[in-house]
Design an enzyme around this catalytic site. Sequence first.
Site, PDB file in Angstrom:
ATOM      1  CE  LYS A 140     -10.602  -3.924  -7.858  1.00 18.58           C
ATOM      2  NZ  LYS A 140     -11.283  -2.760  -7.325  1.00 18.58           N
ATOM      3  NE  ARG A 142      -6.092   0.957  -7.671  1.00 22.56           N
ATOM      4  CZ  ARG A 142      -6.362   0.048  -6.741  1.00 22.56           C
ATOM      5  NH1 ARG A 142      -5.782  -1.118  -6.748  1.00 22.56           N
ATOM      6  NH2 ARG A 142      -7.237   0.321  -5.807  1.00 22.56           N
ATOM      7  NE  ARG A 200     -13.885  -1.451   1.597  1.00 17.54           N
ATOM      8  CZ  ARG A 200     -13.313  -1.539   0.409  1.00 17.54           C
ATOM      9  NH1 ARG A 200     -13.411  -2.634  -0.303  1.00 17.54           N
ATOM     10  NH2 ARG A 200     -12.648  -0.531  -0.093  1.00 17.54           N
ATOM     11  NE  ARG A 214      -9.273  -0.821   2.663  1.00 12.92           N
ATOM     12  CZ  ARG A 214      -9.321  -1.173   1.390  1.00 12.92           C
ATOM     13  NH1 ARG A 214      -9.891  -2.294   1.035  1.00 12.92           N
ATOM     14  NH2 ARG A 214      -8.815  -0.385   0.463  1.00 12.92           N
ATOM     15  NE  ARG A 219      -9.240   3.610  -1.891  1.00 16.32           N
ATOM     16  CZ  ARG A 219      -9.986   2.562  -1.557  1.00 16.32           C
ATOM     17  NH1 ARG A 219     -10.978   2.699  -0.718  1.00 16.32           N
ATOM     18  NH2 ARG A 219      -9.718   1.397  -2.042  1.00 16.32           N
TER      19      ARG A 219
HETATM   20  P1  AMP Z   1      -7.145  -1.510  -2.950  1.00 19.72           P
HETATM   21  O1  AMP Z   1      -7.241  -2.336  -1.719  1.00 19.72           O
HETATM   22  O2  AMP Z   1      -6.914  -2.329  -4.191  1.00 19.72           O
HETATM   23  O3  AMP Z   1      -8.283  -0.559  -3.110  1.00 19.72           O
HETATM   24  O4  AMP Z   1      -5.820  -0.612  -2.807  1.00 19.72           O
HETATM   25  C1  AMP Z   1      -5.646   0.267  -1.721  1.00 19.72           C
HETATM   26  C2  AMP Z   1      -4.639   1.354  -2.081  1.00 19.72           C
HETATM   27  O5  AMP Z   1      -3.382   0.767  -2.401  1.00 19.72           O
HETATM   28  C3  AMP Z   1      -4.985   2.202  -3.295  1.00 19.72           C
HETATM   29  O6  AMP Z   1      -5.875   3.237  -2.980  1.00 19.72           O
HETATM   30  C4  AMP Z   1      -3.612   2.708  -3.699  1.00 19.72           C
HETATM   31  O7  AMP Z   1      -3.159   3.734  -2.835  1.00 19.72           O
HETATM   32  C5  AMP Z   1      -2.746   1.502  -3.447  1.00 19.72           C
HETATM   33  N1  AMP Z   1      -2.647   0.618  -4.630  1.00 19.72           N
HETATM   34  C6  AMP Z   1      -3.073  -0.672  -4.735  1.00 19.72           C
HETATM   35  N2  AMP Z   1      -2.803  -1.174  -5.951  1.00 19.72           N
HETATM   36  C7  AMP Z   1      -2.209  -0.184  -6.649  1.00 19.72           C
HETATM   37  C8  AMP Z   1      -1.703  -0.070  -7.972  1.00 19.72           C
HETATM   38  N3  AMP Z   1      -1.767  -1.081  -8.845  1.00 19.72           N
HETATM   39  N4  AMP Z   1      -1.169   1.126  -8.343  1.00 19.72           N
HETATM   40  C9  AMP Z   1      -1.077   2.148  -7.493  1.00 19.72           C
HETATM   41  N5  AMP Z   1      -1.535   2.122  -6.230  1.00 19.72           N
HETATM   42  C10 AMP Z   1      -2.102   0.969  -5.799  1.00 19.72           C
END
Ligand code: AMP
Length: 187
Positions: free
Chosen positions: A13, A88, A127, A133, A144
Amino acid sequence: MKVVFLGPPGAGKGTQAKLLAEKKQLAHISTGEMLRAAVQEGSPLGLQVKDIMEGGKLVPDELMVGVIEDRIKKPDCKNGYILDGFPRTIAQAKALEEMLGKSGAKLDAVVTFDLDEKVVIARLEHRRGAESRADDEAEVQLKRMREYREKTEPLLGHYANSGLMRRVDASGSVEQVNAKLLESLKA
Ligand code: AMP
């Protein structure tokens, strides 16, 4: 143009959002990146979310809704934006609708990147080697994925009858997926 990107972690994404944002002059709003920056800075938001993120859990809805509400008011969002990682949960989706409704705005598309779970895991492993990360540890990845399945996947049902859904097969190269994405947005 206001677009939401949905899909499991590792579906690509973020990469596709960057490409589309550039092509269409849209703001790329990655909530994950915003939160990681907040953690890095040690801001009040960062301190609140650090442990939650490292544990592979979702940050509480109220916090995320506040973050997005502020972000989409910024001038770079005038021409539209891609929400990469928000909403989300169903509660976040409803809050977004309310937020947009207040200014008479609406979403133009909700793109779902579909990818087989085995491929997702392989990509995340890759990754893990390429970026460091904190939430890409194998065990956290599983959490996740579980959060995605339990809390985010129901959004597919939420948007099913909205006429906004575009499903993109996320297997293949970045270029191939990008071509499919652009095609899906023409519809
Ligand atoms: P991502 O890089 O989008 O995978 O986000 C990394 C982490 O940020 C996720 O595993 C959540 O802990 C947090 N996070 C990001 N966006 C959201 C969201 N919309 N709602 C809740 N937690 C989020």
